[in-house]
Design a protein around this motif. Sequence first.
Motif: not given
Length: 183
Positions: A80, A99-101, A135-136, A138, A153-154
Amino acid sequence: MLSNTPSNFSEQKVDEWLALAREFLRILALRKKDQFDRRVSVGDLLTERTDNAAAYGFGEGTTMYDNVLVRGDVRVGRNTWIGPGCILDGSGGVLEIGEWCSISAGAQIYTHHTVQRSISLGEKPIDCAPTRIGNGVYIGPNAVIQMGVTVGDRAIIGANSFVNRDVPPGARAFGSPAQIRCN
């Protein structure tokens, strides 16, 4: 002589050290500019973003600028990115970020507010609730996410948005207050 300075430190010595420190920071700034084509604060010249995140126990591969304010119980997953000037407030309950933010510059995520305490002149308590970012996700620059919100998520949170209710997975939320648009 400088006030509140030990007697063995002359103003001349302090000025010499200050000149050395400024030259050192100038060299670090040029190095950062050459490496990454960016100009950053003194704290970010002296620290590494991965080390900043690791100091809080955030997930592997997560990076965080030195000037991020972290309060209370904040948990962040792997990979992240947390931009400059963010506020991550876990003082009113767990703030969980997946995760992956990407948490853009100036974003603020809260687990408490003091509205009722303020307007009751201290008779009512501070309101608290955990906040979760999936997760993911923005989160755009200067977005504010209120306590107790879950962002699925996303999801995408637009710049300057005020999010005061849950955002479903894959949705886009823009505005103040944020309006939710699903795919």
